[in-house]
Design a protein around this motif. Sequence first.
Motif, PDB file in Angstrom:
ATOM      1  N   LEU A  79       0.833  -1.207   0.000  1.00 33.06           N
ATOM      2  CA  LEU A  79       0.000   0.000   0.000  1.00 33.06           C
ATOM      3  C   LEU A  79       0.868   1.257   0.000  1.00 33.06           C
ATOM      4  N   GLY A  80       1.876   1.298   0.882  1.00 32.29           N
ATOM      5  CA  GLY A  80       2.752   2.466   0.968  1.00 32.29           C
ATOM      6  C   GLY A  80       3.580   2.667  -0.294  1.00 32.29           C
ATOM      7  N   HIS A  81       4.137   1.586  -0.798  1.00 32.16           N
ATOM      8  CA  HIS A  81       4.978   1.656  -1.995  1.00 32.16           C
ATOM      9  C   HIS A  81       4.186   2.135  -3.217  1.00 32.16           C
ATOM     10  N   ASN A  82       2.891   1.845  -3.249  1.00 36.50           N
ATOM     11  CA  ASN A  82       2.069   2.203  -4.403  1.00 36.50           C
ATOM     12  C   ASN A  82       1.250   3.470  -4.199  1.00 36.50           C
ATOM     13  N   GLY A  83       1.585   4.243  -3.181  1.00 32.26           N
ATOM     14  CA  GLY A  83       1.014   5.577  -3.028  1.00 32.26           C
ATOM     15  C   GLY A  83      -0.405   5.640  -2.506  1.00 32.26           C
ATOM     16  N   PHE A  84      -0.861   4.606  -1.821  1.00 30.08           N
ATOM     17  CA  PHE A  84      -2.196   4.665  -1.227  1.00 30.08           C
ATOM     18  C   PHE A  84      -2.165   5.546   0.006  1.00 30.08           C
ATOM     19  N   PRO A  85      -3.251   6.272   0.276  1.00 28.28           N
ATOM     20  CA  PRO A  85      -3.282   7.110   1.476  1.00 28.28           C
ATOM     21  C   PRO A  85      -3.087   6.271   2.737  1.00 28.28           C
ATOM     22  N   PRO A  86      -2.433   6.855   3.741  1.00 24.82           N
ATOM     23  CA  PRO A  86      -2.261   6.135   5.007  1.00 24.82           C
ATOM     24  C   PRO A  86      -3.618   5.801   5.606  1.00 24.82           C
ATOM     25  N   SER A  87      -3.638   4.726   6.380  1.00 22.60           N
ATOM     26  CA  SER A  87      -4.893   4.319   6.990  1.00 22.60           C
ATOM     27  C   SER A  87      -4.755   4.284   8.501  1.00 22.60           C
ATOM     28  N   ARG A  88      -5.886   4.312   9.164  1.00 24.91           N
ATOM     29  CA  ARG A  88      -5.901   4.184  10.614  1.00 24.91           C
ATOM     30  C   ARG A  88      -5.639   2.742  11.017  1.00 24.91           C
ATOM     31  N   ALA A  89      -6.050   1.800  10.148  1.00 23.64           N
ATOM     32  CA  ALA A  89      -5.872   0.388  10.471  1.00 23.64           C
ATOM     33  C   ALA A  89      -5.903  -0.453   9.202  1.00 23.64           C
ATOM     34  N   LEU A  90      -5.328  -1.645   9.311  1.00 25.91           N
ATOM     35  CA  LEU A  90      -5.432  -2.688   8.298  1.00 25.91           C
ATOM     36  C   LEU A  90      -5.995  -3.904   9.026  1.00 25.91           C
ATOM     37  N   LEU A  91      -7.200  -4.305   8.663  1.00 26.15           N
ATOM     38  CA  LEU A  91      -7.847  -5.455   9.295  1.00 26.15           C
ATOM     39  C   LEU A  91      -7.698  -6.661   8.383  1.00 26.15           C
ATOM     40  N   CYS A  92      -7.212  -7.771   8.945  1.00 27.08           N
ATOM     41  CA  CYS A  92      -6.929  -8.996   8.189  1.00 27.08           C
ATOM     42  C   CYS A  92      -7.730 -10.162   8.755  1.00 27.08           C
ATOM     43  N   ARG A  93      -7.657 -11.265   8.051  1.00 28.72           N
ATOM     44  CA  ARG A  93      -8.241 -12.526   8.521  1.00 28.72           C
ATOM     45  C   ARG A  93      -7.363 -13.053   9.658  1.00 28.72           C
ATOM     46  N   SER A  94      -7.976 -13.438  10.763  1.00 29.50           N
ATOM     47  CA  SER A  94      -7.244 -13.996  11.900  1.00 29.50           C
ATOM     48  C   SER A  94      -6.667 -15.362  11.541  1.00 29.50           C
ATOM     49  N   ARG A  95      -5.675 -15.764  12.297  1.00 29.40           N
ATOM     50  CA  ARG A  95      -5.089 -17.100  12.106  1.00 29.40           C
ATOM     51  C   ARG A  95      -6.169 -18.169  12.266  1.00 29.40           C
ATOM     52  N   ASN A  96      -6.119 -19.154  11.411  1.00 27.50           N
ATOM     53  CA  ASN A  96      -7.031 -20.307  11.451  1.00 27.50           C
ATOM     54  C   ASN A  96      -8.496 -19.940  11.229  1.00 27.50           C
ATOM     55  N   ASP A  97      -8.780 -18.760  10.708  1.00 25.02           N
ATOM     56  CA  ASP A  97     -10.155 -18.354  10.406  1.00 25.02           C
ATOM     57  C   ASP A  97     -10.494 -18.851   9.002  1.00 25.02           C
ATOM     58  N   VAL A  98     -11.455 -19.756   8.912  1.00 25.50           N
ATOM     59  CA  VAL A  98     -11.813 -20.337   7.619  1.00 25.50           C
ATOM     60  C   VAL A  98     -13.221 -19.916   7.173  1.00 25.50           C
ATOM     61  N   ARG A  99     -13.767 -18.896   7.818  1.00 24.24           N
ATOM     62  CA  ARG A  99     -15.098 -18.427   7.432  1.00 24.24           C
ATOM     63  C   ARG A  99     -15.073 -17.854   6.020  1.00 24.24           C
ATOM     64  N   PRO A 100     -16.230 -17.843   5.344  1.00 25.27           N
ATOM     65  CA  PRO A 100     -16.305 -17.186   4.034  1.00 25.27           C
ATOM     66  C   PRO A 100     -15.902 -15.708   4.152  1.00 25.27           C
ATOM     67  N   ALA A 101     -15.382 -15.164   3.063  1.00 25.09           N
ATOM     68  CA  ALA A 101     -14.874 -13.791   3.055  1.00 25.09           C
ATOM     69  C   ALA A 101     -15.908 -12.790   3.551  1.00 25.09           C
ATOM     70  N   VAL A 102     -17.163 -12.943   3.147  1.00 28.95           N
ATOM     71  CA  VAL A 102     -18.173 -11.967   3.536  1.00 28.95           C
ATOM     72  C   VAL A 102     -18.360 -11.935   5.051  1.00 28.95           C
ATOM     73  N   GLU A 103     -18.201 -13.062   5.700  1.00 28.05           N
ATOM     74  CA  GLU A 103     -18.336 -13.092   7.156  1.00 28.05           C
ATOM     75  C   GLU A 103     -17.142 -12.425   7.840  1.00 28.05           C
ATOM     76  N   VAL A 104     -15.952 -12.586   7.270  1.00 26.66           N
ATOM     77  CA  VAL A 104     -14.769 -11.906   7.790  1.00 26.66           C
ATOM     78  C   VAL A 104     -14.954 -10.395   7.660  1.00 26.66           C
ATOM     79  N   LYS A 105     -15.445  -9.964   6.492  1.00 27.99           N
ATOM     80  CA  LYS A 105     -15.649  -8.524   6.261  1.00 27.99           C
ATOM     81  C   LYS A 105     -16.720  -7.965   7.191  1.00 27.99           C
ATOM     82  N   ALA A 106     -17.767  -8.718   7.426  1.00 28.26           N
ATOM     83  CA  ALA A 106     -18.804  -8.281   8.362  1.00 28.26           C
ATOM     84  C   ALA A 106     -18.224  -8.119   9.756  1.00 28.26           C
ATOM     85  N   GLY A 107     -17.315  -9.015  10.131  1.00 28.42           N
ATOM     86  CA  GLY A 107     -16.632  -8.898  11.420  1.00 28.42           C
ATOM     87  C   GLY A 107     -15.780  -7.643  11.492  1.00 28.42           C
TER      88      GLY A 107
END
Length: 197
Positions: free
Chosen positions: A86-114
Amino acid sequence: MSGSERVVMFDIDGGLADLSAFTHLLTGDSEGSRRQAWQRFFDHVGQAAVIDPGRDLVEAVAGLGLVVVYSTTRPVSYAEKTRMWLGHNGFPPSRALLCRSRNDVRPAVEVKAGHCRAVGSWLSAFVDDDPDTVDALRSGGVRAHAFDELSGLRVRELKTVLAAGTPAARTGSGTNRRRRQRNTPHHRQGQVPQRSP
């Protein structure tokens, strides 16, 4: 965050980053080989192509004074590589980067809802490239928008849409990107739990 701050959360893959050049690595039948295939795939996150209309949209939102937060279903072990990209490609800084937790196998939409629940009442909008995810999040009470609804809007229109939380009217000013077929496991269908009133 202060009570007056408003967050717009952006999904990374498919809206900001294009990893389609590496999807051939996602082969494997057994659970172990699928895990290794995903690892090989995510090892290339630093080589993703930038989706310029997505980056332009993040810049426009940041220019409105809204807080940018990035969301990804990439495993948390790839968070640092994602931040560097993100930084190398000139994206604006963010307050946070939220990722999938370790061993989380839920569908993507459920991760995003979380991720949306984690931001809570500060969330003004979630922006995603997948229309099915946008629909599922909306049905769960999230103010969700598709990148192609917002890309190309004038600043005043963008501000109005984000403040109202309603989908952008198709006036022809937005950029219409073709819908991509979703056939990778991180886009499998899931359901977003309804927010309680």
